[in-house]
Design a protein around this motif. Structure first.
Motif, PDB file in Angstrom:
ATOM      1  N   GLU A 187       0.829  -1.202   0.000  1.00 20.88           N
ATOM      2  CA  GLU A 187       0.000   0.000   0.000  1.00 20.88           C
ATOM      3  C   GLU A 187       0.868   1.258   0.000  1.00 20.88           C
ATOM      4  O   GLU A 187       0.563   2.232  -0.700  1.00 20.88           O
ATOM      5  N   LEU A 188       1.923   1.234   0.775  1.00 24.90           N
ATOM      6  CA  LEU A 188       2.840   2.375   0.824  1.00 24.90           C
ATOM      7  C   LEU A 188       3.503   2.607  -0.529  1.00 24.90           C
ATOM      8  O   LEU A 188       3.646   3.753  -0.972  1.00 24.90           O
ATOM      9  N   SER A 189       3.882   1.535  -1.199  1.00 22.64           N
ATOM     10  CA  SER A 189       4.509   1.693  -2.515  1.00 22.64           C
ATOM     11  C   SER A 189       3.532   2.288  -3.521  1.00 22.64           C
ATOM     12  O   SER A 189       3.911   3.124  -4.348  1.00 22.64           O
ATOM     13  N   LEU A 190       2.259   1.898  -3.442  1.00 22.21           N
ATOM     14  CA  LEU A 190       1.255   2.482  -4.335  1.00 22.21           C
ATOM     15  C   LEU A 190       1.030   3.954  -4.018  1.00 22.21           C
ATOM     16  O   LEU A 190       0.929   4.791  -4.921  1.00 22.21           O
ATOM     17  N   GLU A 191       0.955   4.292  -2.754  1.00 22.26           N
ATOM     18  CA  GLU A 191       0.760   5.686  -2.352  1.00 22.26           C
ATOM     19  C   GLU A 191       1.963   6.538  -2.753  1.00 22.26           C
ATOM     20  O   GLU A 191       1.813   7.702  -3.132  1.00 22.26           O
ATOM     21  N   ALA A 192       3.143   5.966  -2.700  1.00 18.15           N
ATOM     22  CA  ALA A 192       4.364   6.695  -3.059  1.00 18.15           C
ATOM     23  C   ALA A 192       4.374   7.092  -4.534  1.00 18.15           C
ATOM     24  O   ALA A 192       5.044   8.056  -4.903  1.00 18.15           O
ATOM     25  N   THR A 193       3.636   6.373  -5.369  1.00 16.84           N
ATOM     26  CA  THR A 193       3.587   6.753  -6.787  1.00 16.84           C
ATOM     27  C   THR A 193       2.838   8.060  -6.983  1.00 16.84           C
ATOM     28  O   THR A 193       3.007   8.721  -8.006  1.00 16.84           O
ATOM     29  N   ARG A 194       2.024   8.461  -5.989  1.00 11.01           N
ATOM     30  CA  ARG A 194       1.261   9.705  -6.092  1.00 11.01           C
ATOM     31  C   ARG A 194       1.873  10.855  -5.306  1.00 11.01           C
ATOM     32  O   ARG A 194       1.478  11.997  -5.496  1.00 11.01           O
ATOM     33  N   ARG A 195       2.821  10.561  -4.419  1.00 14.72           N
ATOM     34  CA  ARG A 195       3.388  11.608  -3.555  1.00 14.72           C
ATOM     35  C   ARG A 195       4.910  11.586  -3.654  1.00 14.72           C
ATOM     36  O   ARG A 195       5.572  10.694  -3.105  1.00 14.72           O
TER      37      ARG A 195
ATOM     38  N   LEU B 252       6.961  11.201  -0.374  1.00 13.63           N
ATOM     39  CA  LEU B 252       6.865   9.832   0.130  1.00 13.63           C
ATOM     40  C   LEU B 252       7.718   8.895  -0.725  1.00 13.63           C
ATOM     41  O   LEU B 252       8.361   7.977  -0.204  1.00 13.63           O
ATOM     42  N   GLN B 253       7.749   9.134  -2.035  1.00  9.49           N
ATOM     43  CA  GLN B 253       8.564   8.309  -2.931  1.00  9.49           C
ATOM     44  C   GLN B 253      10.031   8.375  -2.547  1.00  9.49           C
ATOM     45  O   GLN B 253      10.722   7.359  -2.534  1.00  9.49           O
TER      46      GLN B 253
END
Length: 81
Positions: A41-49, A52-53
């Motif tokens: 989930e964190l890796s998916l969210e990092a694609t948008r922020r 965070l990436q």
């Protein structure tokens, strides 16, 4: 991780490495399921922020370094020096 805890000492061969990797995935998917899913989930969210990436990339780099050290402790070669 097993090498880090002194449970397995090197060198190990191809079959030993395959067994360790299978055990690692199984433990991650069963005993640490919530953590395993949180990383995805964190890796998916990092694609948008972007911020965070950057943090996620640093975490991945640390994990790769740790894994490389574990491989070396078991007498295995790695592509990273």
């Amino acid at each position: 991780m097993a090498a880090a805890h002194g449970l397995i000492t090197g060198p190990i061969g191809r079959e030993g490495l395959i067994g360790l990797l299978a055990m690692s995935v199984e433990i991650s998917a069963k005993q640490h399921r919530n953590r395993y899913l949180a990383v995805y989930e964190l890796s998916l969210e990092a694609t948008r922020r972007p911020a965070l990436q950057q943090t996620f990339d640093a975490m991945k780099s640390s994990a790769v370094d740790f894994t490389r050290e574990q491989h070396q402790a078991l007498g295995l070669t790695t592509s990273r020096g």
